[in-house]
Write an enzyme that holds these catalytic residues in place. Structure first.
Site, mmCIF file in Angstrom:
data_model
loop_
_atom_site.group_PDB
_atom_site.id
_atom_site.type_symbol
_atom_site.label_atom_id
_atom_site.label_comp_id
_atom_site.label_asym_id
_atom_site.label_seq_id
_atom_site.Cartn_x
_atom_site.Cartn_y
_atom_site.Cartn_z
ATOM 1 N N GLU A 189 72.045 21.316 40.566
ATOM 2 C CA GLU A 189 72.174 22.647 41.151
ATOM 3 C C GLU A 189 72.253 22.537 42.675
ATOM 4 O O GLU A 189 71.208 22.545 43.354
ATOM 5 C CB GLU A 189 70.953 23.488 40.775
ATOM 6 C CG GLU A 189 70.815 23.732 39.293
ATOM 7 C CD GLU A 189 70.287 25.123 39.018
ATOM 8 O OE1 GLU A 189 70.830 25.785 38.151
ATOM 9 O OE2 GLU A 189 69.348 25.561 39.714
ATOM 10 N N HIS A 229 63.192 23.772 40.656
ATOM 11 C CA HIS A 229 64.285 24.702 40.985
ATOM 12 C C HIS A 229 64.337 24.865 42.505
ATOM 13 O O HIS A 229 63.302 24.900 43.175
ATOM 14 C CB HIS A 229 64.051 26.060 40.316
ATOM 15 C CG HIS A 229 65.251 26.952 40.390
ATOM 16 N ND1 HIS A 229 65.566 27.667 41.519
ATOM 17 C CD2 HIS A 229 66.229 27.216 39.486
ATOM 18 C CE1 HIS A 229 66.697 28.336 41.304
ATOM 19 N NE2 HIS A 229 67.106 28.086 40.074
HETATM 20 P P1 PGA Z 1 72.777 31.637 39.804
HETATM 21 O O1 PGA Z 1 71.396 30.849 39.699
HETATM 22 O O2 PGA Z 1 73.526 31.399 38.525
HETATM 23 O O3 PGA Z 1 72.368 33.060 39.958
HETATM 24 O O4 PGA Z 1 73.487 31.099 41.004
HETATM 25 C C1 PGA Z 1 71.314 29.583 39.146
HETATM 26 C C2 PGA Z 1 69.876 29.224 38.926
HETATM 27 O O5 PGA Z 1 68.990 30.062 38.958
HETATM 28 O O6 PGA Z 1 69.584 28.070 38.734
#
Ligand code: PGA
Length: 252
Positions: free
Chosen positions: A163, A93
């Protein structure tokens, strides 16, 4: 089947609040289970509360230690996660990468998870975009390092979440556009096809995560060729989480 992953991050603060949240989430999972698979990723300290409060939830960790030796103060091993029934674990992450997880560390963590048959939810994403496509190299390095020496037969255990770092959490500039996401999903599949083959690449679910909300969720699902979403902040607000689940399960 579409996939909705909830990343509770460093919340809630107490076991009592974790219990309340679990009780609010469980009916959402039940109501949408025909069309959606859910994976709930609470902080490790709440895993047992979540597991005891609802038997219906599939859950995962948010991170794992790469260490093997027991003298690793403050760390959570894959064996510990497995013993609490975690079947999945987020790894790489961006918030962990920002705290120092290099591609090499992410790779070691994947190895630890595989040893305990925990399925990795591998997050990849670029820090920023440029007009020359340099950011694609960042994703290439992350994917090639994570899948190094992973045999083809194990590849379908992976879930990948695209992401973009600039789209995640409180500091997010904006969410990605569905088109930016689609471009990256295609690129990730190309990388996996180069490493394995097209069929194998197609078998790995690719999710989008980063500022997902009830308005943009269905746009990503419809326009980005993704298998589902990884939701952070909005997964802590049951009404928002429910709206996201409904909007993407209604597409059938
Ligand atoms: P968010 O986080 O939806 O708060 O932007 C995404 C994540 O934790 O991967």
């Amino acid at each position: 089947m579409r996939l909705l992953v909830a990343n509770w991050k460093m919340a809630p603060e107490t076991p009592a609040q974790a219990k309340i949240l679990t009780k609010a989430i469980a009916p959402i999972v039940r109501a949408n289970k025909k069309n959606l698979d859910f994976i709930i990723c609470p902080p490790t300290i709440h895993l047992s509360t979540v597991a005891i409060t609802s038997k219906a939830l599939t859950f995962g960790g948010q991170d794992v230690s790469f260490e093997i030796k027991p003298s690793s103060t403050g760390q959570i091993s894959s064996a510990m996660l497995a013993s609490y029934g975690a079947r999945y674990c987020i790894v790489g992450h961006s918030e962990c990468r920002q705290r120092g997880d290099s591609n090499e560390i992410v790779k070691l963590k994947i190895d630890r998870l595989m040893e305990k048959k925990i399925q990795p939810i591998l997050c990849v994403g670029e820090k920023s975009r440029d007009l020359q496509g340099w950011y694609l190299g960042e994703i290439k390095d992350q994917i090639e390092s994570a899948f190094f020496e992973i045999p083809k037969i194990m590849v379908k255990k992976f879930i990948i979440a695209y992401e973009p770092i600039w789209a995640i959490g409180e500091g997010a500039k904006r969410e990605a556009t569905p088109l930016e996401c689609l471009e990256m999903v295609i690129y990730i599949r190309k990388l996996l096809t180069d490493l394995y083959d097209e069929k194998t690449a197609r078998a790995i679910p690719v999710l989008y995560g980063g500022s997902v909300n009830e308005i943009n969720a269905s746009l990503f699902m419809n326009e980005s060729d993704i298998a589902g979403l990884l939701v952070g902040r909005a997964s802590l607000v049951p009404k928002q989480f429910e709206a996201i689940a409904k909007s993407i399960s209604l597409q059938f």
